[in-house]
Write an enzyme that holds these catalytic residues in place. Structure first.
Site, PDB file in Angstrom:
ATOM      1  N   ASN A   9      46.667  38.845  37.211  1.00 50.38           N
ATOM      2  CA  ASN A   9      45.920  38.798  35.957  1.00 50.38           C
ATOM      3  C   ASN A   9      44.434  38.859  36.300  1.00 50.38           C
ATOM      4  O   ASN A   9      43.874  37.886  36.795  1.00 50.38           O
ATOM      5  CB  ASN A   9      46.271  37.493  35.221  1.00 50.38           C
ATOM      6  CG  ASN A   9      45.431  37.285  33.977  1.00 50.38           C
ATOM      7  OD1 ASN A   9      44.698  38.176  33.556  1.00 50.38           O
ATOM      8  ND2 ASN A   9      45.533  36.100  33.409  1.00 50.38           N
ATOM      9  N   TRP A  10      43.839  40.014  36.040  1.00 49.73           N
ATOM     10  CA  TRP A  10      42.436  40.190  36.437  1.00 49.73           C
ATOM     11  C   TRP A  10      41.490  39.465  35.493  1.00 49.73           C
ATOM     12  O   TRP A  10      40.290  39.395  35.744  1.00 49.73           O
ATOM     13  CB  TRP A  10      42.093  41.687  36.480  1.00 49.73           C
ATOM     14  CG  TRP A  10      42.835  42.461  37.542  1.00 49.73           C
ATOM     15  CD1 TRP A  10      43.746  41.952  38.440  1.00 49.73           C
ATOM     16  CD2 TRP A  10      42.743  43.865  37.827  1.00 49.73           C
ATOM     17  NE1 TRP A  10      44.211  42.953  39.255  1.00 49.73           N
ATOM     18  CE2 TRP A  10      43.612  44.134  38.901  1.00 49.73           C
ATOM     19  CE3 TRP A  10      42.006  44.910  37.265  1.00 49.73           C
ATOM     20  CZ2 TRP A  10      43.764  45.425  39.433  1.00 49.73           C
ATOM     21  CZ3 TRP A  10      42.155  46.187  37.791  1.00 49.73           C
ATOM     22  CH2 TRP A  10      43.023  46.439  38.866  1.00 49.73           C
ATOM     23  N   LYS A  11      41.987  38.990  34.371  1.00 50.09           N
ATOM     24  CA  LYS A  11      41.157  38.312  33.363  1.00 50.09           C
ATOM     25  C   LYS A  11      39.962  39.205  32.993  1.00 50.09           C
ATOM     26  O   LYS A  11      40.107  40.426  33.005  1.00 50.09           O
ATOM     27  CB  LYS A  11      40.733  36.928  33.871  1.00 50.09           C
ATOM     28  CG  LYS A  11      41.947  36.114  34.332  1.00 50.09           C
ATOM     29  CD  LYS A  11      41.659  34.662  34.555  1.00 50.09           C
ATOM     30  CE  LYS A  11      42.937  33.948  34.990  1.00 50.09           C
ATOM     31  NZ  LYS A  11      42.766  32.504  35.164  1.00 50.09           N
ATOM     32  N   HIS A  95      48.494  32.929  27.255  1.00 50.96           N
ATOM     33  CA  HIS A  95      47.768  32.379  28.408  1.00 50.96           C
ATOM     34  C   HIS A  95      46.930  31.185  27.950  1.00 50.96           C
ATOM     35  O   HIS A  95      46.383  31.191  26.836  1.00 50.96           O
ATOM     36  CB  HIS A  95      46.876  33.456  29.029  1.00 50.96           C
ATOM     37  CG  HIS A  95      46.324  33.035  30.356  1.00 50.96           C
ATOM     38  ND1 HIS A  95      45.260  32.190  30.470  1.00 50.96           N
ATOM     39  CD2 HIS A  95      46.734  33.304  31.617  1.00 50.96           C
ATOM     40  CE1 HIS A  95      45.018  31.958  31.763  1.00 50.96           C
ATOM     41  NE2 HIS A  95      45.900  32.624  32.473  1.00 50.96           N
ATOM     42  N   GLU A  97      44.027  30.283  28.604  1.00 51.41           N
ATOM     43  CA  GLU A  97      42.653  30.600  28.201  1.00 51.41           C
ATOM     44  C   GLU A  97      42.621  31.125  26.767  1.00 51.41           C
ATOM     45  O   GLU A  97      41.691  30.837  26.010  1.00 51.41           O
ATOM     46  CB  GLU A  97      42.033  31.596  29.201  1.00 51.41           C
ATOM     47  CG  GLU A  97      41.665  30.891  30.501  1.00 51.41           C
ATOM     48  CD  GLU A  97      41.777  31.756  31.744  1.00 51.41           C
ATOM     49  OE1 GLU A  97      41.794  32.991  31.637  1.00 51.41           O
ATOM     50  OE2 GLU A  97      41.872  31.174  32.855  1.00 51.41           O
ATOM     51  N   GLU A 167      52.056  27.793  33.957  1.00 49.78           N
ATOM     52  CA  GLU A 167      50.705  27.700  34.489  1.00 49.78           C
ATOM     53  C   GLU A 167      50.084  26.377  34.059  1.00 49.78           C
ATOM     54  O   GLU A 167      49.559  26.274  32.934  1.00 49.78           O
ATOM     55  CB  GLU A 167      49.846  28.860  33.960  1.00 49.78           C
ATOM     56  CG  GLU A 167      50.332  30.228  34.380  1.00 49.78           C
ATOM     57  CD  GLU A 167      49.194  31.245  34.422  1.00 49.78           C
ATOM     58  OE1 GLU A 167      49.063  31.900  35.452  1.00 49.78           O
ATOM     59  OE2 GLU A 167      48.422  31.341  33.460  1.00 49.78           O
ATOM     60  N   GLY A 173      42.293  28.241  38.326  1.00 50.23           N
ATOM     61  CA  GLY A 173      40.920  28.491  38.749  1.00 50.23           C
ATOM     62  C   GLY A 173      40.226  27.278  39.324  1.00 50.23           C
ATOM     63  O   GLY A 173      39.006  27.264  39.486  1.00 50.23           O
ATOM     64  N   SER A 213      46.019  28.817  40.910  1.00 44.60           N
ATOM     65  CA  SER A 213      45.500  28.738  42.276  1.00 44.60           C
ATOM     66  C   SER A 213      46.510  29.180  43.334  1.00 44.60           C
ATOM     67  O   SER A 213      46.553  28.609  44.430  1.00 44.60           O
ATOM     68  CB  SER A 213      44.969  27.328  42.575  1.00 44.60           C
ATOM     69  OG  SER A 213      43.884  27.011  41.715  1.00 44.60           O
ATOM     70  N   GLY A 234      45.597  34.783  39.502  1.00 44.89           N
ATOM     71  CA  GLY A 234      44.299  35.108  38.927  1.00 44.89           C
ATOM     72  C   GLY A 234      43.340  35.564  40.020  1.00 44.89           C
ATOM     73  O   GLY A 234      43.385  36.702  40.486  1.00 44.89           O
ATOM     74  N   GLY A 235      42.489  34.641  40.450  1.00 44.17           N
ATOM     75  CA  GLY A 235      41.418  34.961  41.398  1.00 44.17           C
ATOM     76  C   GLY A 235      41.863  35.757  42.619  1.00 44.17           C
ATOM     77  O   GLY A 235      41.208  36.737  43.002  1.00 44.17           O
TER      78      GLY A 235
HETATM   79  P1  13P Z   1      43.969  31.411  39.305  1.00 44.55           P
HETATM   80  O1  13P Z   1      44.971  32.050  40.256  1.00 44.55           O
HETATM   81  O2  13P Z   1      42.605  31.978  39.438  1.00 44.55           O
HETATM   82  O3  13P Z   1      44.031  29.934  39.349  1.00 44.55           O
HETATM   83  O4  13P Z   1      44.446  31.839  37.818  1.00 44.55           O
HETATM   84  C1  13P Z   1      45.752  31.654  37.435  1.00 44.55           C
HETATM   85  C2  13P Z   1      45.972  32.309  36.133  1.00 44.55           C
HETATM   86  O5  13P Z   1      45.479  31.864  35.116  1.00 44.55           O
HETATM   87  C3  13P Z   1      46.791  33.543  36.113  1.00 44.55           C
HETATM   88  O6  13P Z   1      47.094  33.925  34.805  1.00 44.55           O
END
Ligand code: 13P
Length: 253
Positions: A9-11, A95, A97, A167, A173, A213, A234-235
């Site tokens: 997920n590149w956000k 998600h 967020e 999640e 993050g 993470s 994510g990251g």
């Molecule tokens: P991180 O891997 O950056 O913690 O993000 C997880 C995430 O929200 C994937 O959708």
């Protein structure tokens, strides 16, 4: 046997050039069908360009969100039909967020999931508890509530191919990762709820990903647990090197 899925997920990250570089780097290393499913979810504006890079390869494309109504007067939104036409076969919904920052309620997530399935798209339905909810022992109840609301309008047939992502909000993050026991326990709980909502066939077939993470050095341990069927990253999905390392870690499980 559930196939492992590693999704990135590149956000709201990447410019056009970085998006294309990431996609082509990934195609180079994971473009052939393997034992693990690989998926990326770039920002909307790069979907079509990334689709041109990953089209015809084993790298699957997802959108990070979409609106649940048919195309029309919804300024700033993107319809599921558009996401599909841009080359996505899956959409990430619910998600944390979106839930925390953009007002995606349980009920709205349920409407989006139903609309996505009707539009023929696969869904990754995200659920997860906050730190406060975990500390007050509400984790299982929160997961049940979010899961059942997300699946409110989904019958057993429409649930085929559904993916759930656990999640924990406190692990996203933050560098704080759930212990493998915490992840396994949440995933087992979600699978039990799927069996109650549908039946054991649906529960056994549904992939449940862990997100929060995930890094190359913790991926194998997490995905090594029986109810953890992959990762939503994510990251670490923003570098070909670390994302491929996570995919490789998944290959060994
Ligand atoms: P991180 O891997 O950056 O913690 O993000 C997880 C995430 O929200 C994937 O959708």
């Amino acid at each position: 046997m559930r196939r492992v899925l590693v999704a990135g997920n590149w956000k709201m990250n990447t410019g056009r050039e970085q998006a294309l570089e990431l996609a082509s780097g990934l195609v180079e290393q994971c473009g052939e069908p393997g034992t693990v499913d690989v998926m990326i979810a770039p920002p909307f504006v790069w979907l079509e360009a990334v689709a041109a890079v990953v089209g015809g390869t084993a790298v699957q494309l997802a959108a990070q969100n979409a609106w649940c109504e048919a195309p029309g007067a919804f300024t700033g939104e993107v319809a599921l039909e558009m996401v599909a036409e841009a080359g996505c076969d899956t959409v990430i919904l619910g998600h944390s967020e979106r839930r925390q920052l953009f007002g995606d309620t349980d009920e709205l997530v349920g409407r989006k999931v139903a609309a996505a399935r009707l539009a023929g798209l696969g869904v990754i339905l995200c659920v997860g508890e906050t730190r406060e909810q975990r500390e007050s022992d509400e984790t299982d109840a929160v997961l049940t509530r979010q899961l059942l609301a997300g699946l409110e309008a989904i019958d057993g047939e429409m649930a085929a191919g559904l993916v759930v992502a656990y999640e924990p909000v406190w692990a996203i993050g933050t560098g704080l990762v759930a212990t493998t026991d915490q992840a396994e326990s949440a995933h087992a709980h979600l699978r039990k709820e799927l069996a109650l909502r549908y039946n054991s066939d649906v529960a056994d077939a549904t992939r449940i990903l862990y997100g929060g993470s995930v890094k190359p050095d913790n991926a194998a341990d997490l995905m090594g647990r029986p109810n953890v069927d992959g990762a939503l990253v994510g990251g670490a999905s923003l570098s070909v090197e670390s994302f491929v390392a996570i995919i490789k870690a998944a290959t060994g499980v």
